[in-house]
Design a protein around this motif. Sequence first.
Motif, PDB file in Angstrom:
ATOM      1  N   TRP A   8       0.832  -1.207   0.000  1.00  0.00           N
ATOM      2  CA  TRP A   8       0.000   0.000   0.000  1.00  0.00           C
ATOM      3  C   TRP A   8       0.870   1.263   0.000  1.00  0.00           C
ATOM      4  O   TRP A   8       0.611   2.215  -0.736  1.00  0.00           O
ATOM      5  N   PHE A  52       1.250   4.165  -3.157  1.00  0.00           N
ATOM      6  CA  PHE A  52       1.001   5.605  -3.016  1.00  0.00           C
ATOM      7  C   PHE A  52       2.283   6.389  -2.757  1.00  0.00           C
ATOM      8  O   PHE A  52       2.233   7.527  -2.297  1.00  0.00           O
ATOM      9  N   ARG A  53       3.436   5.774  -3.048  1.00  0.00           N
ATOM     10  CA  ARG A  53       4.755   6.419  -2.960  1.00  0.00           C
ATOM     11  C   ARG A  53       4.991   7.037  -1.580  1.00  0.00           C
ATOM     12  O   ARG A  53       5.483   8.166  -1.456  1.00  0.00           O
ATOM     13  N   ARG A  54       4.654   6.270  -0.567  1.00  0.00           N
ATOM     14  CA  ARG A  54       4.888   6.713   0.808  1.00  0.00           C
ATOM     15  C   ARG A  54       6.126   6.007   1.354  1.00  0.00           C
ATOM     16  O   ARG A  54       6.539   4.965   0.832  1.00  0.00           O
TER      17      ARG A  54
END
Length: 449
Positions: free
Chosen positions: A400, A404-406
């Motif tokens: 996840w 979302f490039r977290r």
Amino acid sequence: MTVVAYIIGFVLLFVGLGVSIALHELGHLFPAKRFGVRVGQYMIGFGPTLWSRRIGSTQYGFKALPLGGYISMAGMYPPSPKERAAAAAGSASGRAGGGFFATMVQDARVVNDETLIAGEETGVFYKLPVWKRVVIMLGGPIMNLLFAIVLFAILFSGIGVQTASTTVASLSACVIPADAGRTDCVASDPTAPAAAAGLLPGDTIVSIDGTAVTTFDEASSIIKASPGRTLTFVIDRGGNEMSIAVTPLLATRPVLDADGKAVLNPDGTPQTVDVGFVGISPQSTLVPQPIWAGPQAAFENVGAVAGIIWQLPVKVYDTAVTLITGGERDPNGPLSVVGAGIIAGEVAASDAPILNRVSGFLGLLASLNIALFVFNLIPLLPLDGGHIVVAVWDGIKRAWAKLFRRPPPRPVDATKLVPVTFVVVILLIGMGAILILADIINPLSILSP
């Protein structure tokens, strides 16, 4: 039933259980070492150590209570930052506030952190990719499933399944009505056709009215469909073939289910059917089955055991009720290892031929391994299924974050689930105690009517 044979069967069951546990832990050990995880201990049993030996970095041994086993892997949980900081600074950590469960969480973290610090976080479980953690935790149950498949293959394909043959074991002297409520002949009962025609025990039916028969079911189907019609039986008697004319009588017989038990009407009376009857009982023989019969039986048992495990709390409650009331237990209900040992003893001490007793023991041990496979997949800690869920949840969180490039999230800290684990363990101990008491005071038995 001989006492010595009973004890041998009981002991052999526990030896088989020990082998099953050892294989289960090897299923965890092999992939853990293959993936570079440091394994401190490989132990069969719990409690005081009876024997151990260090080979490489792993201590192998046996403990006093052979009711399980474990391997200790470095870094089962991720490190807690506070404990690592305190250890690096050389300060002692204080007890957590919040009571009993908070203390349990902290104790689990301290033990885990000590192994991580000692190893400088190398060769640790929590750093592995999710799929490798899942493989390690699945390894144990899969070994039990594979062992069960091997046992069932030996049972079905190596030894064979009891099958009614076309050889006559015994003959009825007369035809007794199904509703007569007796088993002895009286003067008014007609003579059974097979006995009247001259069939003898030991005769093997080769064909009936020109139709070759290789199983008793095939012969029985022709007989049942031919009341009042004279049939030509070709039989083998002592190596010589001969023909005998037999006329089945129309008789009312009880309807039996797949287990050989009478099927009842809604009012509780036995169901009956009018069929042709000659009065022969077949000899049983062991017939080897196709090689796929063993795996098929194993997977069928998985479904059956899963149904029991799903309802385990209810079934254990029902068992507790019978323990108090002395009522009859569900013959398909759960057993403890004591109950399994009792049945193993009865199998070993029975009057059946040795191959039949070996078959019974192998079937019992195979079913026990199916139970270990299914039970350990329950998604609750401390069972293997609980560790699999934790690993999968960690993988979902990482996927996840990546989507979302977290920043990568911190590893899932399973020590927070220690209170839940504690409750699960207490429940398992309680259910196990109830089953053991029931198996001692009100045991299931293969000798029951």
